[in-house]
Design a protein around this motif. Sequence first.
Motif, mmCIF file in Angstrom:
data_model
loop_
_atom_site.group_PDB
_atom_site.id
_atom_site.type_symbol
_atom_site.label_atom_id
_atom_site.label_comp_id
_atom_site.label_asym_id
_atom_site.label_seq_id
_atom_site.Cartn_x
_atom_site.Cartn_y
_atom_site.Cartn_z
ATOM 1 N N GLU A 77 -5.757 -6.584 -3.155
ATOM 2 C CA GLU A 77 -6.925 -6.445 -2.298
ATOM 3 C C GLU A 77 -6.542 -6.192 -0.844
ATOM 4 N N LEU A 78 -5.282 -6.366 -0.501
ATOM 5 C CA LEU A 78 -4.817 -6.132 0.863
ATOM 6 C C LEU A 78 -4.363 -4.682 0.998
ATOM 7 N N VAL A 79 -4.985 -3.947 1.908
ATOM 8 C CA VAL A 79 -4.664 -2.539 2.110
ATOM 9 C C VAL A 79 -4.641 -2.245 3.600
ATOM 10 N N ALA A 80 -4.044 -1.108 3.946
ATOM 11 C CA ALA A 80 -4.065 -0.625 5.328
ATOM 12 C C ALA A 80 -5.102 0.474 5.438
ATOM 13 N N GLY A 81 -5.861 0.454 6.531
ATOM 14 C CA GLY A 81 -6.851 1.499 6.765
ATOM 15 C C GLY A 81 -7.116 1.668 8.239
ATOM 16 N N ARG A 131 8.210 -8.667 -7.667
ATOM 17 C CA ARG A 131 8.190 -7.335 -7.072
ATOM 18 C C ARG A 131 7.203 -7.343 -5.921
ATOM 19 N N VAL A 132 7.586 -6.710 -4.830
ATOM 20 C CA VAL A 132 6.712 -6.645 -3.662
ATOM 21 C C VAL A 132 5.513 -5.760 -4.008
ATOM 22 N N THR A 133 4.313 -6.294 -3.876
ATOM 23 C CA THR A 133 3.111 -5.563 -4.288
ATOM 24 C C THR A 133 2.421 -4.853 -3.137
ATOM 25 N N GLY A 134 2.735 -5.218 -1.907
ATOM 26 C CA GLY A 134 2.119 -4.572 -0.755
ATOM 27 C C GLY A 134 3.098 -4.511 0.396
ATOM 28 N N THR A 135 3.181 -3.360 1.063
ATOM 29 C CA THR A 135 4.085 -3.195 2.199
ATOM 30 C C THR A 135 3.343 -2.506 3.336
ATOM 31 N N PHE A 136 3.579 -3.003 4.564
ATOM 32 C CA PHE A 136 2.916 -2.476 5.750
ATOM 33 C C PHE A 136 3.920 -2.499 6.901
ATOM 34 N N THR A 137 3.659 -1.716 7.942
ATOM 35 C CA THR A 137 4.543 -1.716 9.106
ATOM 36 C C THR A 137 3.795 -1.274 10.356
ATOM 37 N N ASP A 138 4.268 -1.783 11.506
ATOM 38 C CA ASP A 138 3.775 -1.306 12.802
ATOM 39 C C ASP A 138 4.879 -0.579 13.560
ATOM 40 N N MET A 152 -8.089 4.712 -0.543
ATOM 41 C CA MET A 152 -7.917 3.281 -0.808
ATOM 42 C C MET A 152 -7.487 3.059 -2.258
ATOM 43 N N PRO A 153 -6.486 2.262 -2.506
ATOM 44 C CA PRO A 153 -6.116 1.995 -3.886
ATOM 45 C C PRO A 153 -7.148 1.143 -4.600
ATOM 46 N N ARG A 154 -7.213 1.276 -5.909
ATOM 47 C CA ARG A 154 -8.167 0.497 -6.683
ATOM 48 C C ARG A 154 -7.688 -0.925 -6.816
ATOM 49 N N ARG A 155 -8.614 -1.875 -6.770
ATOM 50 C CA ARG A 155 -8.274 -3.272 -6.953
ATOM 51 C C ARG A 155 -8.059 -3.570 -8.423
ATOM 52 N N ARG A 156 -7.240 -4.562 -8.737
ATOM 53 C CA ARG A 156 -6.872 -4.800 -10.115
ATOM 54 C C ARG A 156 -7.458 -6.062 -10.711
ATOM 55 N N SER A 157 -8.269 -6.780 -9.990
ATOM 56 C CA SER A 157 -8.946 -7.931 -10.557
ATOM 57 C C SER A 157 -10.132 -8.274 -9.686
ATOM 58 N N ARG A 186 -5.475 -0.823 10.544
ATOM 59 C CA ARG A 186 -5.854 -2.228 10.413
ATOM 60 C C ARG A 186 -5.463 -2.753 9.039
ATOM 61 N N LEU A 187 -5.260 -4.075 8.977
ATOM 62 C CA LEU A 187 -5.108 -4.748 7.703
ATOM 63 C C LEU A 187 -6.495 -5.097 7.188
ATOM 64 N N LEU A 188 -6.813 -4.641 5.987
ATOM 65 C CA LEU A 188 -8.118 -4.871 5.388
ATOM 66 C C LEU A 188 -7.970 -5.630 4.075
ATOM 67 N N ARG A 189 -8.921 -6.479 3.794
ATOM 68 C CA ARG A 189 -9.029 -7.097 2.479
ATOM 69 C C ARG A 189 -10.301 -6.550 1.832
ATOM 70 N N ILE A 190 -10.147 -5.914 0.684
ATOM 71 C CA ILE A 190 -11.288 -5.330 -0.020
ATOM 72 C C ILE A 190 -11.421 -6.039 -1.354
ATOM 73 N N ASP A 191 -12.388 -6.945 -1.449
ATOM 74 C CA ASP A 191 -12.639 -7.611 -2.716
ATOM 75 C C ASP A 191 -13.886 -7.011 -3.345
ATOM 76 N N GLU A 192 -14.392 -7.625 -4.395
ATOM 77 C CA GLU A 192 -15.530 -7.047 -5.103
ATOM 78 C C GLU A 192 -16.804 -7.071 -4.268
ATOM 79 N N ALA A 193 -16.893 -7.964 -3.287
ATOM 80 C CA ALA A 193 -18.135 -8.138 -2.554
ATOM 81 C C ALA A 193 -18.089 -7.614 -1.122
ATOM 82 N N GLN A 194 -16.921 -7.701 -0.453
ATOM 83 C CA GLN A 194 -16.865 -7.427 0.971
ATOM 84 C C GLN A 194 -15.599 -6.668 1.367
ATOM 85 N N VAL A 195 -15.669 -6.084 2.562
ATOM 86 C CA VAL A 195 -14.495 -5.586 3.260
ATOM 87 C C VAL A 195 -14.321 -6.435 4.500
#
Length: 474
Positions: free
Chosen positions: A454-458, A408-415, A1-6, A461-470
Motif C-alpha cells: 500500500e506504500l507507493v511514491a507519487g 525480500r524488500v517489497t518497496g524502495t524509495f529515494t530522495d 500506481m501499482p495494484r494493492r495485494r490485500s 510524496r510517500l502515499l499510502r493507498i488502502d481500500e478506503a483512502q489515500v
Amino acid sequence: MPRRRSQQQVLFVLDDSSEDVDPVDPEPRRREQRGRPLDRSARRRRAALLVGLAAGLGVLGTAAAVVVTRDGAAQDDALETLRSSEGGIFDLAYAPRAEWSVDRDEGEPFTVGDLLVIPGRSGTVGYDLGSGDERWRLDDLTRQVCAADQEGVEGTPEASAFVCLGQGEEAPTARLVSVDGAVVAEVEVDPRRGEAVTGPGGTVLQATRDETGVVVRSVDVRTGTVAWERRLTVKEDAQGPLCATEGDAVRAVYRTGTVEVHGCGVLSYLTPGGLVVDEPSAMVQVTALGNGSYLRSSGTAVAGPAEAVSADGTVLWRNEGLVLGEGARDLMAPHLVLLDQGETLLAVHRDGTTAWTAPVAARQVLVRGADVVLVQTVDRETVALDATTGEERWRRAAGPVSGAVSYRVTGTFTDGFSALLVVPTAPGTSSVTALDLATGDVRWTQEHTGDPYELVAGGGRLLRIDEAQVTAFG
C-alpha cells in the motif's frame, strides 16, 4: 500506481508533534512550507547536483546563474526531478507523518505532476498533492479508468494531460483531460476493434482478431484519428495456457516505452509509434532501454541471454545473466543494465560496453543513485556499490533469520541522499527504514502492520493507498 495485494490496512506509528526531531541532533527544526519539504541544506545539495548535471551537458553557466539567483527555481527543478523518478520521494531525512487523507471512492488513484487524480463512482476528482485540497471535480466522469503518461501528450506540455476511458459502456468514450480539470477532447471508441486501453502520448490502444489474423491500432484521442495500425504474426499451431483460458481474445497493454500484444498464438512487442520490435517464438520480455533500443530477455525470474535490439529487431549486443529490476531510481543515476551472473554482478552500458563487474551475489536492485547502486544479496545483506566503478562502498548485515517471511524488500524509495526500504519482518508486519546512501547509517526506522504494497511514491510524496483512502505523508 501499482495494484494493492490485500485489503489490510497499514498502521503507522508516527510522531504527531508539530516539530520534527533529528535523532542525532535533538534540536528541533521547522518544516518548510507544505508542498516544499526540503530544508535549506538539502536544497543546496540538490541544487549542486543539478549544476553538476548541467555541467555534463555543457550549460554550466546558465544553470549556475539559475541556482545562485533563483534558489526557489532550483528547488522546483529538484522537485520535478523527483516527481519523474521511479520511487522518488522529496526529503527522507526525517521520519514522515500523515498530513492529509482523501476517500478513494472505489477508484484507482494515480498522480500526474503535482496532482492526485481519483476516478471514482461519483466522479473524477483532482487533488493538490501538497495540501490535499480539491482542485476540481468532473461529476460526469464516473467509473473511469484513467492513466497519465509521463512521456507527454503531443500538443501539450509534458505531464499536463491524461486519458480516461468510460467503463461498462457499449461504445466507451475516451477523453483527454488536462490537469486543470478541463476535457480537452473526446472520441467514441469502436468496440468492434477490441478492448480499449490507455496508451502512450494521449492515445487508446485496441487489438482484435479477424478472419486473417490479429490487428493492433492506436487512436489519437485529441484528433479522433487512427495514429497507426499493424497486422501481427499469429502462430497457427499455438498451444498453452492463454489458448486454454482466453480462446480467441487478444489484448494490448502499454508499459513504459513498449506496446505489448498477447493472446493465443500472439506475442508481439512494438514501439509507441507502431514499429514491430519483436515477435518471439518463446515467452520473453522486451523492455525499452530509453535510448531508442530495447532489451530482450527471459525477464526477471529466469537467467538466460539478454540482447539489446534496435526498433527493427536487429541485435545490437548480447550478454548472459538474470536481468535485475530497476528499483527506486534517481534520474541522475547512470543508465546501466544489471545482470545477476551468480556470484558476480555485471553492469553494462546501454551500448553494450561493460561498465564494471562486482564480486557480489546480488539478487535484487534496491536503489539506483547518482553515486551508488544499492543491492540486496542472496544472504539478504544490503550492499552499496560505486555506480561508476562497482567498488563496494559499504555493507549492512541482515537481521535475525526467520522462516515466516522471505525478507525480500517489497518497496524502495529515494530522495537522492537516502534509501527508504520496506521489508516484511513477520506476517502482517513490516519495517520501514531510511538509510544514508553515502554511509549506510540508519537515519530512522518505523514498524508497521498491514500490507506493505500500500506504500507507493507519487508526485514526489510517500502515499499510502488502502481500500478506503489515500493518505499523503511529508
